[in-house]
Design an enzyme around this catalytic site. Structure first.
Site, PDB file in Angstrom:
ATOM      1  N   LYS A 195       0.854  -1.186   0.000  1.00 35.56           N
ATOM      2  CA  LYS A 195       0.000   0.000   0.000  1.00 35.56           C
ATOM      3  C   LYS A 195       0.896   1.244   0.000  1.00 35.56           C
ATOM      4  O   LYS A 195       1.453   1.621   1.015  1.00 35.56           O
ATOM      5  CB  LYS A 195      -0.903  -0.016   1.235  1.00 35.56           C
ATOM      6  N   GLU A 271       9.117   1.190  11.489  1.00 34.91           N
ATOM      7  CA  GLU A 271      10.225   2.148  11.409  1.00 34.91           C
ATOM      8  C   GLU A 271       9.589   3.520  11.433  1.00 34.91           C
ATOM      9  O   GLU A 271       8.938   3.937  10.480  1.00 34.91           O
ATOM     10  CB  GLU A 271      11.043   1.919  10.144  1.00 34.91           C
ATOM     11  N   CYS A 304      13.616  10.600   8.216  1.00 37.47           N
ATOM     12  CA  CYS A 304      13.451  10.252   9.625  1.00 37.47           C
ATOM     13  C   CYS A 304      14.778  10.224  10.363  1.00 37.47           C
ATOM     14  O   CYS A 304      14.809  10.431  11.579  1.00 37.47           O
ATOM     15  CB  CYS A 304      12.729   8.917   9.754  1.00 37.47           C
ATOM     16  N   GLU A 407       8.970  15.702  16.143  1.00 40.05           N
ATOM     17  CA  GLU A 407       9.515  15.578  14.794  1.00 40.05           C
ATOM     18  C   GLU A 407       8.834  16.584  13.874  1.00 40.05           C
ATOM     19  O   GLU A 407       7.648  16.463  13.569  1.00 40.05           O
ATOM     20  CB  GLU A 407       9.316  14.159  14.261  1.00 40.05           C
TER      21      GLU A 407
END
Length: 502
Positions: A195, A271, A304, A407
């Site tokens: 996906k 992750e 990231c 973040e």
């Protein structure tokens, strides 16, 4: 490629003209059963690139059923030679369309062309499929334990594929992440429902077409199901026929996936996010270290593992802040299709506004924004609709501030002073995340000692690069569960069975 200021306009047209817009389910390239489509928009210009088939519940259910049947009824899970041959075919097909893939990444991701020469395209193209393909022959699929304590026969440990893998990918590095998920899941004998993120579907739909046209991968082994509907996507997590969810994305979504997967006791690989620290020890060579702060400008800070906290000794704070601010002011956002652009757009205007919201709240709380903190006003007219953010340096705050803990996922760095190594280590580790980080020092031994005490899944000493398909990657704490790549990543797609026999 030419390097005019409007190169994205021409590149976007070429990419859209070559894009695969259909999904790939049970060996068939097809549109959604409902006929619905969703828009794919250029981050660089804000203009519509094209549309992609929008899977509904019936399409996702069909993909899961196909993957389940292919795992249970075909020889894919047991035939090492077939898997190896098919992955080599896919590698060759990707190489044959590498330049088209490169332009597609620039168009739909907004990634600067120079990033495609590295982690966006060239690095994963070199080894994301090759490394796990080579492991098929060399991996220890079984081992003998010998006679057990009871003395009743021999014992053997065997490694088997998990089953059906749901691979859910993000938008920031779609080819890199998708190819690494597919390579390891397929090499270990699993079947996959992929996906892609709705912001960047075409890289994955291209893979579906290449599999259909250029490989002997049996129908149902790989299914590519693009959808903008979160409820449709969540079927991958709730359906008991799916055995493992491999997700890369935000920590917030990762937590939801983990919770839903627990209902059917699915295994998960997550992750997730990071808020990594770039630490300059008191003996660091600033000329060598300060250019590393530009990583928050690389692909507009949308990585990231990017280090977005800069930790500097208090007695060097003013000097470092001045030099980094001067460096950031030299970097201007530009057309990602140009070869000399370092800082392109963020993925969309929603993400741009989210980034600027962090900066505005930091200012309201008393932080200093030394440069940036706004959208550029001097873009070429054809790029004016894109989602750009100036490189931003935030000072005058501490590690408890929102902008130092959350973040941001944009070209924003916050500078934090410290008094000694112990405090630097404490501040670096004082985070909900534990994905990556780096340290600069004139003493390699001191750097390695610092690295060994960092609670993070990857780390760089004096600019050393840890990346590669052979290197396990993932995080501690809220940065995730499990590892992608390396032997560790390969094994997470496997089950372990112990057999006693006479």
């Amino acid at each position: 490629m030419t390097t005019t200021s409007t190169e994205s306009t021409a590149l976007n047209q070429r990419a859209a003209g070559r894009a695969e817009t259909r999904m790939y389910i049970d060996g068939e390239l097809r549109d959604a059963r409902s006929g619905k489509q969703f828009d794919n928009t250029s981050p660089a210009t804000g203009e519509l690139l094209g549309t992609t088939s929008a899977a509904g519940p019936e399409d996702m259910v069909a993909a899961i059923a196909a993957a389940r049947r292919a795992f249970d009824e075909t020889e894919w899970s047991t035939n090492h030679g077939l898997r190896k041959r098919c992955l080599v075919q896919l590698q060759e097909a990707l190489e044959s369309e590498s330049e088209e893939l490169r332009e597609e990444i620039v168009a739909e991701v907004g990634a600067p062309l120079m990033t495609t020469m590295m982690a966006q395209v060239d690095w994963p193209l070199a080894d994301a499929l090759r490394f796990p393909t080579e492991l098929i022959d060399s991996f220890a699929w079984s081992r003998e334990l010998g006679v057990g304590k009871a003395g009743d026969g021999q014992r053997r440990v065997v490694k088997e594929p998990v089953g059906v893998v749901a691979a859910i990918a993000p938008w920031n590095y779609p080819f890199e992440i998708v190819s690494n998920k597919l390579g390891q899941a397929l090499a270990t004998g699993n079947t996959v429902v992929l996906k892609p993120d709705p912001n960047t579907p075409w890289t994955s739909t291209r893979l579906g077409r290449l599999i259909a046209e250029h490989t002997d991968i049996p129908a149902g082994v790989v299914n590519v199901v693009p959808t903008p509907d979160n409820e449709v996507a969540e079927l991958l997590v709730s359906d008991p026929r799916v055995d493992l969810v491999s997700f890369t994305g935000s920590t917030q979504v990762g937590r939801r996936i983990a919770g839903r997967a627990a209902e059917t006791l699915k295994r998960v690989f997550l992750e997730l996010g990071g808020k990594s620290a770039l630490v300059l020890l008191d003996d660091a060579d600033l000329d060598a270290a300060i250019p590393s702060t530009l990583q928050v400008c690389f692909h507009a800070g949308q990585g990231c593992a990017i280090n977005s906290r800069l930790l500097v000794p208090a007695h060097r704070y003013d000097e470092v802040v001045a030099r980094v601010a001067e460096l950031f002011e030299m970097i201007r956002p530009g057309d990602p299709a140009r070869g000399d652009t370092l800082l392109g757009p963020v993925i969309n205007t929603r993400q741009r506004d989210r980034i600027l919201g962090f900066v505005d709240r930091a200012k309201a709380a008393g932080a200093q924004v030394l440069t940036g903190g706004a959208a550029p006003t001097d873009l070429h007219p054809e790029l004016a609709g894109g989602s750009y953010v100036l490189p931003t340096l935030v000072a005058g705050t501490d590690n408890s501030a929102e902008i130092a803990r959350q973040e941001v996922f944009g070209p924003v760095m916050v500078v934090l002073p410290y008094s000694d190594d112990a405090e630097a280590l404490a501040v670096a580790n004082d985070s909900d995340y534990g994905l990556s980080g780096s340290v600069f020092t004139s003493s390699p031994d001191r750097g390695m000692e610092f690295a060994n005490r960092i609670r993070a899944g990857s780390f760089s000493v004096n600019g050393g690069l840890f990346y590669g398909a052979d290197a396990p990657y993932g995080g501690y704490k809220a940065s995730g569960i499990g590892r992608q790549n390396g032997i560790e990543g390969f094994e997470q797609y496997l089950e372990t069975k112990t057999i006693g026999y006479l």
